[in-house]
Write a protein that holds these residues in place. Structure first.
Motif: not given
Length: 517
Positions: A284-286, A401-410
């Motif tokens: 939620x915070x991300x 989170x730092x291996x998903x470039x852009x927004x982090x979504x489920x």
């Protein structure tokens, strides 16, 4: 730490950490301080000797690093390397100028004073590595020439003041007798003893933790990786059941990792473990955040918030106040998160260093803060920890989170978890896992057209990253066998609905970093 040390003052050299490693390889403790460190900070480490590193500046520049020249009069031996030689020359009355012929790369050095203690046992001609554009034009009073190249001064000394300096870099492997030179400085000149061993580190660290914590209670931020696991075992040895390990599911763990780590930590290490599923609050915070630094700081702050909550629960359940937080912070984390190296720049914030909030309630215990990864593994072996834990490849604290470039979504987390699991399983099947520093998948915010089953697809791109490294400070990409890459690519595009293209990252560090964010 109750042992004496060699203090390295860093003027921003790319080789400074290598100096520290070469000294530690001789079982002598070395500590790197920024060149701006005060005399009191230096003295606090009880130095047997001081080494002045190289650096990118010129001593006559207006923005030259503002080091205190009184370090040259501390009464302990001093060794200047490259810029260190120029610093000594400039501040003790000699002259430095821009060299007419700059020297970069391999060079031949002739010893002028082979009887010099620094060169004891070395051949009269040395094959060395140079990297300098300035040179000593006039030596300071009391100094004499000890070595030279065809173009420039390569070594000077004032034995009465116990100051030696070389223009080349003995710490790099290209300088063939560099280790012998450093050994001469450590043992013949400084009188150091090779007593900084894993056993000594464990004994002194456990004693220091026991004294610091007293009768208090501590919690440990446990990820299941090498660093936090070794830190937890060390602290548990010091304070026993007054340590509670907290393993947090931050929503960006690897596939099934929340369950696997709990079992490993309890069954194999016997740790008192509390598992907290906080995935929803982290995600939620991300939500909506794309900036890498923003992700790291959000995760760092949220971790601390979770730990505060758990500390409060421990107090409410058994009236035992928690004052300490144990983290598996390593030296590379500290270096990349803050400018501890004189004029060097911050590369990125690590969630457990630069990403921590300023108003923390818990006080930190970071028993591994001065160690490199290979040193941590040696400590773990002396603690008789299982090899499968010690050989785990590094995994970033901010997780996927730092291996998903852009927004982090489920949805993106789920895609990357599956892709990463395929990469790791195929690397292990090929017998390469323990030969590689890190191997993983990265989800790119890039969609491309593909064709599967005669139908058009428009899906994400996945990058594969595999690197060799000694300590995480530098890295080279691994030329994975084509068959391994073929299996990884085939499985990802066939088994994961949502990824239709796989690319391979062949960038070293520098210029890249190991992680993409």
């Amino acid at each position: 730490m109750d042992t004496s040390s060699i203090v390295i003052l860093d003027f921003g050299s790319q080789y400074t950490q290598l100096i520290a490693r070469r000294i530690r390889e001789q079982n002598v403790f070395s500590a790197v301080l920024p060149c701006t460190a005060s005399l009191d900070e230096i003295k606090a480490l009880k130095p047997l000797g001081v080494i002045l590193s190289g650096g990118p500046c010129s001593v006559y520049d207006a923005d030259a690093p503002p080091a205190d020249p009184r370090v040259l009069a501390l009464g302990v031996p001093v060794l200047g390397i490259c810029y260190g030689l120029q610093f000594i020359t400039h501040h003790l009355g000699g002259k430095v100028r821009s060299a007419e012929k700059r020297e970069y790369g391999h060079a031949e050095v002739s010893l002028v004073d082979s009887g010099n203690a620094l060169f004891s046992g070395l051949t009269a001609s040395l094959s060395v590595w140079m990297s300098h554009g300035d040179e000593a034009l006039e030596l300071p009073p009391g100094f004499h020439l000890t070595a030279q190249t065809a173009n420039a001064v390569a070594g000077i000394a004032d034995p009465e003041r116990r100051i030696w300096a070389v223009q080349f870099h003995p710490e790099v492997h290209h300088t063939r007798q560099g280790t012998e030179l450093l050994r001469n400085f450590l043992f013949n000149i400084c009188g150091a003893k090779p007593d900084w061993t894993p056993a000594h580190f464990i004994e002194s660290t456990v004693a220091a933790i026991r004294e610091k914590v007293g009768d208090g209670h501590a919690i440990c931020a446990l990820s299941g990786g090498v660093d936090s696991s070794v830190a937890a075992v060390l602290v548990q040895r010091a304070i026993g059941d007054r340590l509670t390990c907290i393993f947090v599911n931050n929503g960006v763990l690897r596939l099934n990792e929340f369950e696997k780590v709990q079992q490993t930590m309890r069954d194999k290490l016997g740790l008192n473990l509390v598992a907290v599923d906080a995935s929803s609050r982290f995600l939620q915070r991300l939500s909506g955040v794309t900036d890498p630094e923003g992700k790291r700081k959000i995760i760092g702050n949220e971790f601390i918030s979770v730990f505060d909550d758990e500390a409060r629960r421990i107090f409410e359940s058994n009236n035992d106040e928690v004052a300490w937080l144990v983290q598996g912070t390593l030296y590379p984390d500290v270096i990349e998160s803050s400018s501890v190296k004189g004029p060097s720049q911050t590369i990125k914030s690590h969630h457990n260093v630069g990403g921590l909030p300023e108003n923390m309630k818990l006080k930190l215990i970071e028993p591994l803060r001065d160690l490199f990864k290979d040193e941590v593994r040696r400590i773990g072996r002396d603690l008789q920890m299982p090899e499968d834990i010690l050989q785990r490849q590094p995994f970033p604290g901010p997780g996927l989170a730092v291996r998903i470039l852009g927004e982090v979504t489920p949805e993106r987390v789920a895609l990357l978890q599956e892709a990463d699991d395929i990469v790791v399983s195929e690397i292990k099947s090929a017998g390469l896992y323990q030969q590689i520093w890190q191997s993983f998948a990265v989800l790119l915010p890039v969609k491309s057209v593909g064709v599967m089953g005669d139908q058009r697809t428009y899906a994400y791109t996945c990058a594969i990253r595999a690197v060799h490294s000694e300590d995480g400070m530098t890295a080279d990409w691994v030329p994975l066998p084509y068959e391994v890459l073929k299996r990884i690519s085939s499985r990802i595009v066939n088994e994961i609905h949502g990824i239709n293209r796989v690319v391979y990252d062949i960038t070293s560090k520098p210029p890249g970093t190991i992680e993409w964010e």
